[in-house]
Design a protein around this motif. Structure first.
Motif, PDB file in Angstrom:
ATOM      1  N   ARG A 149     -47.178 -31.088   4.754  1.00 35.37           N
ATOM      2  CA  ARG A 149     -46.900 -29.839   4.034  1.00 35.37           C
ATOM      3  C   ARG A 149     -48.085 -28.905   4.216  1.00 35.37           C
ATOM      4  O   ARG A 149     -49.149 -29.293   4.676  1.00 35.37           O
ATOM      5  CB  ARG A 149     -46.695 -30.125   2.537  1.00 35.37           C
ATOM      6  CG  ARG A 149     -47.888 -30.803   1.884  1.00 35.37           C
ATOM      7  CD  ARG A 149     -47.775 -30.865   0.382  1.00 35.37           C
ATOM      8  NE  ARG A 149     -48.834 -31.643  -0.234  1.00 35.37           N
ATOM      9  CZ  ARG A 149     -50.076 -31.205  -0.457  1.00 35.37           C
ATOM     10  NH1 ARG A 149     -50.421 -29.982  -0.078  1.00 35.37           N
ATOM     11  NH2 ARG A 149     -50.975 -31.973  -1.052  1.00 35.37           N
ATOM     12  N   THR A 209     -45.661 -38.442   1.541  1.00 34.55           N
ATOM     13  CA  THR A 209     -44.646 -37.396   1.695  1.00 34.55           C
ATOM     14  C   THR A 209     -43.701 -37.359   0.491  1.00 34.55           C
ATOM     15  O   THR A 209     -42.517 -37.096   0.623  1.00 34.55           O
ATOM     16  CB  THR A 209     -43.822 -37.650   2.973  1.00 34.55           C
ATOM     17  OG1 THR A 209     -43.414 -39.030   2.987  1.00 34.55           O
ATOM     18  CG2 THR A 209     -44.625 -37.364   4.211  1.00 34.55           C
ATOM     19  N   VAL A 267     -41.495 -34.063  -0.192  1.00 37.07           N
ATOM     20  CA  VAL A 267     -40.310 -33.944   0.657  1.00 37.07           C
ATOM     21  C   VAL A 267     -39.223 -34.898   0.156  1.00 37.07           C
ATOM     22  O   VAL A 267     -38.052 -34.530   0.048  1.00 37.07           O
ATOM     23  CB  VAL A 267     -40.658 -34.250   2.126  1.00 37.07           C
ATOM     24  CG1 VAL A 267     -39.408 -34.199   3.002  1.00 37.07           C
ATOM     25  CG2 VAL A 267     -41.702 -33.271   2.642  1.00 37.07           C
ATOM     26  N   SER A 270     -39.993 -32.842   7.868  1.00 39.00           N
ATOM     27  CA  SER A 270     -41.044 -31.953   7.394  1.00 39.00           C
ATOM     28  C   SER A 270     -41.920 -31.541   8.572  1.00 39.00           C
ATOM     29  O   SER A 270     -41.947 -32.185   9.605  1.00 39.00           O
ATOM     30  CB  SER A 270     -41.903 -32.658   6.331  1.00 39.00           C
ATOM     31  OG  SER A 270     -42.461 -33.846   6.876  1.00 39.00           O
TER      32      SER A 270
END
Length: 247
Positions: free
Chosen positions: A51, A141, A144, A242
């Motif tokens: 991210r 993650t 996400v 992502s």
């Protein structure tokens, strides 16, 4: 982690005048936290992240003298739901995962403590297998996973749609605490170890780890997320993917 390790080795092989970079793991949040601790030989110079860096993290960087932060998009990653190849075959949808993980679920118009102990109780099309989810911890993650799986699945339920919007996220992200959902704080090798030790476990981890262990594990496939492949992630047809950034 596998990609970064190979990149570091190739750098060391091709530029002998420099030391080969040391690569460690710790997830997006953990890496950026170390990155923002300062400059010099005792802090890391590059952090991988699934991210973008957050404004609060940038403020921490600036406070510690890390002023030249450059973000570079290097590729894409996908989150895979995988189980042992000798276990049941899963075609998971977001609502299935939410109902397996949730602290409370709707039943007969009321919210009750999660009663589900087997996947087949959630949907008869799923294996008659005990629920045991190994999910990303806070440094991985998880955002996400929470947004594209848990929240998406939760908010399809009529009872949740009827809630005030401010209450929906808190309800959706509340997890059961009976041991059926395990947050993996370390790297994805811990998730693989969990799957090796427990036949019923379903793990959530990055595509590269799945690809490296495809002979032992099978991925979930459904109309919702599609098949986890490099080509599908690049094409944008795999739902839970992502952007990977370098800072």
């Amino acid at each position: 982690m596998p990609f970064s390790s190979i990149a570091a080795e190739e750098f060391g092989n091709n530029f002998a005048q420099f030391k080969t970079p040391v690569v460690g793991s710790g997830g997006s949040g953990g890496g950026l936290r170390q990155f923002c601790q300062g400059v010099g030989t005792n802090t890391i110079d590059i952090a991988n992240s699934s991210r973008a860096i957050r404004s609060a993290e940038l403020e921490t960087c600036k406070a510690n003298g890390v002023n030249q932060v450059i973000e570079v998009k290097i590729g894409y990653d996908g989150i895979v739901f995988a189980s042992r190849i000798d276990a049941g075959t899963f075609a998971l949808e977001p609502v299935h995962v939410f109902l397996a993980q949730a602290a409370q679920v709707p039943q007969n118009g009321q919210m009750v403590a999660n009663p589900y102990t087997r996947w087949s109780q959630i949907d008869k099309s799923l294996p008659d297998q005990a629920i045991l989810l190994a999910i990303p911890g806070s440094d991985h993650t998880v955002k996400v996973y929470e947004k594209k799986v848990i929240a998406d699945g939760c908010k399809t339920l009529p009872e949740v749609k009827a809630m005030p919007s401010g209450d929906q996220n808190n309800f959706c992200l509340a997890m059961r605490t009976d041991g059926r959902v395990v947050e993996i704080a370390g790297d994805y090798t811990e998730t693989l170890a969990r799957l090796q030790a427990q036949k019923d476990a379903v793990g959530v981890f990055g595509l590269s780890f799945y690809e490296s262990n495809r002979d032992q594990y099978q991925g979930s496939n459904s109309w919702w997320c599609g098949t986890a492949t490099v080509d599908n992630i690049i094409a944008g047809t795999y739902h839970i993917s992502s952007i990977i950034l370098l800072c």
